[in-house]
Design a protein around this motif. Structure first.
Motif, PDB file in Angstrom:
ATOM      1  N   ILE A 206       0.832  -1.197   0.000  1.00  0.00           N
ATOM      2  CA  ILE A 206       0.000   0.000   0.000  1.00  0.00           C
ATOM      3  C   ILE A 206       0.870   1.252   0.000  1.00  0.00           C
ATOM      4  O   ILE A 206       0.574   2.229  -0.692  1.00  0.00           O
ATOM      5  CB  ILE A 206      -0.964  -0.009   1.214  1.00  0.00           C
ATOM      6  CG1 ILE A 206      -1.869  -1.241   1.175  1.00  0.00           C
ATOM      7  CG2 ILE A 206      -1.786   1.267   1.266  1.00  0.00           C
ATOM      8  CD1 ILE A 206      -2.727  -1.355  -0.062  1.00  0.00           C
ATOM      9  N   THR A 207       1.955   1.230   0.750  1.00  0.00           N
ATOM     10  CA  THR A 207       2.869   2.377   0.779  1.00  0.00           C
ATOM     11  C   THR A 207       3.489   2.601  -0.596  1.00  0.00           C
ATOM     12  O   THR A 207       3.567   3.738  -1.074  1.00  0.00           O
ATOM     13  CB  THR A 207       3.960   2.168   1.843  1.00  0.00           C
ATOM     14  OG1 THR A 207       3.337   1.969   3.107  1.00  0.00           O
ATOM     15  CG2 THR A 207       4.890   3.359   1.914  1.00  0.00           C
ATOM     16  N   GLY A 208       3.918   1.530  -1.227  1.00  0.00           N
ATOM     17  CA  GLY A 208       4.494   1.649  -2.573  1.00  0.00           C
ATOM     18  C   GLY A 208       3.500   2.198  -3.574  1.00  0.00           C
ATOM     19  O   GLY A 208       3.828   3.070  -4.387  1.00  0.00           O
ATOM     20  N   GLY A 209       2.276   1.728  -3.527  1.00  0.00           N
ATOM     21  CA  GLY A 209       1.245   2.222  -4.427  1.00  0.00           C
ATOM     22  C   GLY A 209       0.932   3.689  -4.191  1.00  0.00           C
ATOM     23  O   GLY A 209       0.732   4.463  -5.133  1.00  0.00           O
TER      24      GLY A 209
ATOM     25  N   LEU B  61      -3.021   7.318   1.531  1.00  0.00           N
ATOM     26  CA  LEU B  61      -2.668   7.669   2.912  1.00  0.00           C
ATOM     27  C   LEU B  61      -3.667   7.068   3.898  1.00  0.00           C
ATOM     28  O   LEU B  61      -3.278   6.564   4.958  1.00  0.00           O
ATOM     29  CB  LEU B  61      -2.607   9.187   3.077  1.00  0.00           C
ATOM     30  CG  LEU B  61      -1.462   9.890   2.353  1.00  0.00           C
ATOM     31  CD1 LEU B  61      -1.593  11.392   2.519  1.00  0.00           C
ATOM     32  CD2 LEU B  61      -0.117   9.399   2.858  1.00  0.00           C
ATOM     33  N   ILE B  62      -4.940   7.106   3.544  1.00  0.00           N
ATOM     34  CA  ILE B  62      -5.953   6.467   4.390  1.00  0.00           C
ATOM     35  C   ILE B  62      -5.711   4.961   4.430  1.00  0.00           C
ATOM     36  O   ILE B  62      -5.828   4.325   5.487  1.00  0.00           O
ATOM     37  CB  ILE B  62      -7.368   6.782   3.873  1.00  0.00           C
ATOM     38  CG1 ILE B  62      -7.642   8.280   3.997  1.00  0.00           C
ATOM     39  CG2 ILE B  62      -8.430   5.969   4.613  1.00  0.00           C
ATOM     40  CD1 ILE B  62      -8.897   8.742   3.304  1.00  0.00           C
ATOM     41  N   GLY B  63      -5.351   4.386   3.290  1.00  0.00           N
ATOM     42  CA  GLY B  63      -5.064   2.953   3.234  1.00  0.00           C
ATOM     43  C   GLY B  63      -3.883   2.560   4.094  1.00  0.00           C
ATOM     44  O   GLY B  63      -3.905   1.526   4.767  1.00  0.00           O
ATOM     45  N   ILE B  64      -2.840   3.388   4.095  1.00  0.00           N
ATOM     46  CA  ILE B  64      -1.672   3.108   4.947  1.00  0.00           C
ATOM     47  C   ILE B  64      -2.088   3.116   6.410  1.00  0.00           C
ATOM     48  O   ILE B  64      -1.713   2.226   7.182  1.00  0.00           O
ATOM     49  CB  ILE B  64      -0.549   4.126   4.687  1.00  0.00           C
ATOM     50  CG1 ILE B  64       0.045   3.921   3.290  1.00  0.00           C
ATOM     51  CG2 ILE B  64       0.550   4.008   5.746  1.00  0.00           C
ATOM     52  CD1 ILE B  64       0.975   5.033   2.848  1.00  0.00           C
ATOM     53  N   TRP B  65      -2.859   4.116   6.810  1.00  0.00           N
ATOM     54  CA  TRP B  65      -3.329   4.189   8.195  1.00  0.00           C
ATOM     55  C   TRP B  65      -4.134   2.934   8.542  1.00  0.00           C
ATOM     56  O   TRP B  65      -3.959   2.349   9.620  1.00  0.00           O
ATOM     57  CB  TRP B  65      -4.180   5.452   8.372  1.00  0.00           C
ATOM     58  CG  TRP B  65      -4.915   5.516   9.654  1.00  0.00           C
ATOM     59  CD1 TRP B  65      -4.400   5.825  10.890  1.00  0.00           C
ATOM     60  CD2 TRP B  65      -6.293   5.217   9.860  1.00  0.00           C
ATOM     61  NE1 TRP B  65      -5.391   5.759  11.836  1.00  0.00           N
ATOM     62  CE2 TRP B  65      -6.561   5.388  11.233  1.00  0.00           C
ATOM     63  CE3 TRP B  65      -7.328   4.849   9.013  1.00  0.00           C
ATOM     64  CZ2 TRP B  65      -7.828   5.190  11.765  1.00  0.00           C
ATOM     65  CZ3 TRP B  65      -8.587   4.651   9.549  1.00  0.00           C
ATOM     66  CH2 TRP B  65      -8.818   4.822  10.903  1.00  0.00           C
ATOM     67  N   TYR B  66      -4.999   2.501   7.633  1.00  0.00           N
ATOM     68  CA  TYR B  66      -5.864   1.354   7.886  1.00  0.00           C
ATOM     69  C   TYR B  66      -5.057   0.059   8.008  1.00  0.00           C
ATOM     70  O   TYR B  66      -5.247  -0.716   8.959  1.00  0.00           O
ATOM     71  CB  TYR B  66      -6.902   1.217   6.769  1.00  0.00           C
ATOM     72  CG  TYR B  66      -7.811   0.039   6.950  1.00  0.00           C
ATOM     73  CD1 TYR B  66      -8.909   0.113   7.788  1.00  0.00           C
ATOM     74  CD2 TYR B  66      -7.565  -1.162   6.296  1.00  0.00           C
ATOM     75  CE1 TYR B  66      -9.740  -0.973   7.972  1.00  0.00           C
ATOM     76  CE2 TYR B  66      -8.387  -2.253   6.471  1.00  0.00           C
ATOM     77  CZ  TYR B  66      -9.475  -2.159   7.305  1.00  0.00           C
ATOM     78  OH  TYR B  66     -10.281  -3.238   7.492  1.00  0.00           O
ATOM     79  N   VAL B  67      -4.156  -0.210   7.050  1.00  0.00           N
ATOM     80  CA  VAL B  67      -3.443  -1.491   7.078  1.00  0.00           C
ATOM     81  C   VAL B  67      -2.430  -1.552   8.216  1.00  0.00           C
ATOM     82  O   VAL B  67      -2.159  -2.637   8.732  1.00  0.00           O
ATOM     83  CB  VAL B  67      -2.783  -1.834   5.719  1.00  0.00           C
ATOM     84  CG1 VAL B  67      -3.823  -2.005   4.647  1.00  0.00           C
ATOM     85  CG2 VAL B  67      -1.743  -0.824   5.320  1.00  0.00           C
ATOM     86  N   ARG B  68      -1.875  -0.402   8.620  1.00  0.00           N
ATOM     87  CA  ARG B  68      -0.977  -0.415   9.780  1.00  0.00           C
ATOM     88  C   ARG B  68      -1.759  -0.769  11.040  1.00  0.00           C
ATOM     89  O   ARG B  68      -1.282  -1.555  11.873  1.00  0.00           O
ATOM     90  CB  ARG B  68      -0.277   0.925   9.933  1.00  0.00           C
ATOM     91  CG  ARG B  68       0.780   1.149   8.853  1.00  0.00           C
ATOM     92  CD  ARG B  68       1.569   2.391   9.082  1.00  0.00           C
ATOM     93  NE  ARG B  68       2.397   2.184  10.267  1.00  0.00           N
ATOM     94  CZ  ARG B  68       2.899   3.174  10.980  1.00  0.00           C
ATOM     95  NH1 ARG B  68       2.642   4.416  10.657  1.00  0.00           N
ATOM     96  NH2 ARG B  68       3.647   2.918  12.024  1.00  0.00           N
TER      97      ARG B  68
END
Length: 94
Positions: free
Chosen positions: A22-25, A63-70
């Motif tokens: 997700i971070t890479g994307g 950015l929302i996805g990074i927060w969610y998956v972390r």
């Protein structure tokens, strides 16, 4: 009409480096956004500004996805640690 039911068990979900993916994307979306900014006028002349803003939206949602998956990964690790702790602290009959 009969309801359809599966004839076999569903496979386990694939787990991998979700946070890194997700971070890479997200980085790719932001790089594409920044790469298109110098050509903003070209996109505006051709009524294609949605390309620029699509990349910005992809980065923002990333950015929302990074927060969610972390948070998800932390919760999975917490659950695994609690399950291991409860298995090791099981009372012995005696």
């Amino acid at each position: 009409m009969a309801k359809w039911t599966a004839k076999h068990e569903a496979p386990e979900p694939l787990e991998g480096p979700v946070v890194a993916t997700i971070t890479g994307g997200t980085i790719v979306w932001f790089v594409l956004f920044l790469a298109q900014l110098p050509f903003y006028g070209w996109f505006a002349d051709r009524d294609l500004l949605w390309w620029v803003w699509c990349c910005a939206a992809g980065g923002g949602l990333g950015l929302i996805g990074i927060w969610y998956v972390r948070g998800r990964e932390a919760a999975l690790k917490r659950h695994a640690a609690e399950a291991a702790g409860q298995a090791g602290a099981a009372p012995h009959a005696g």
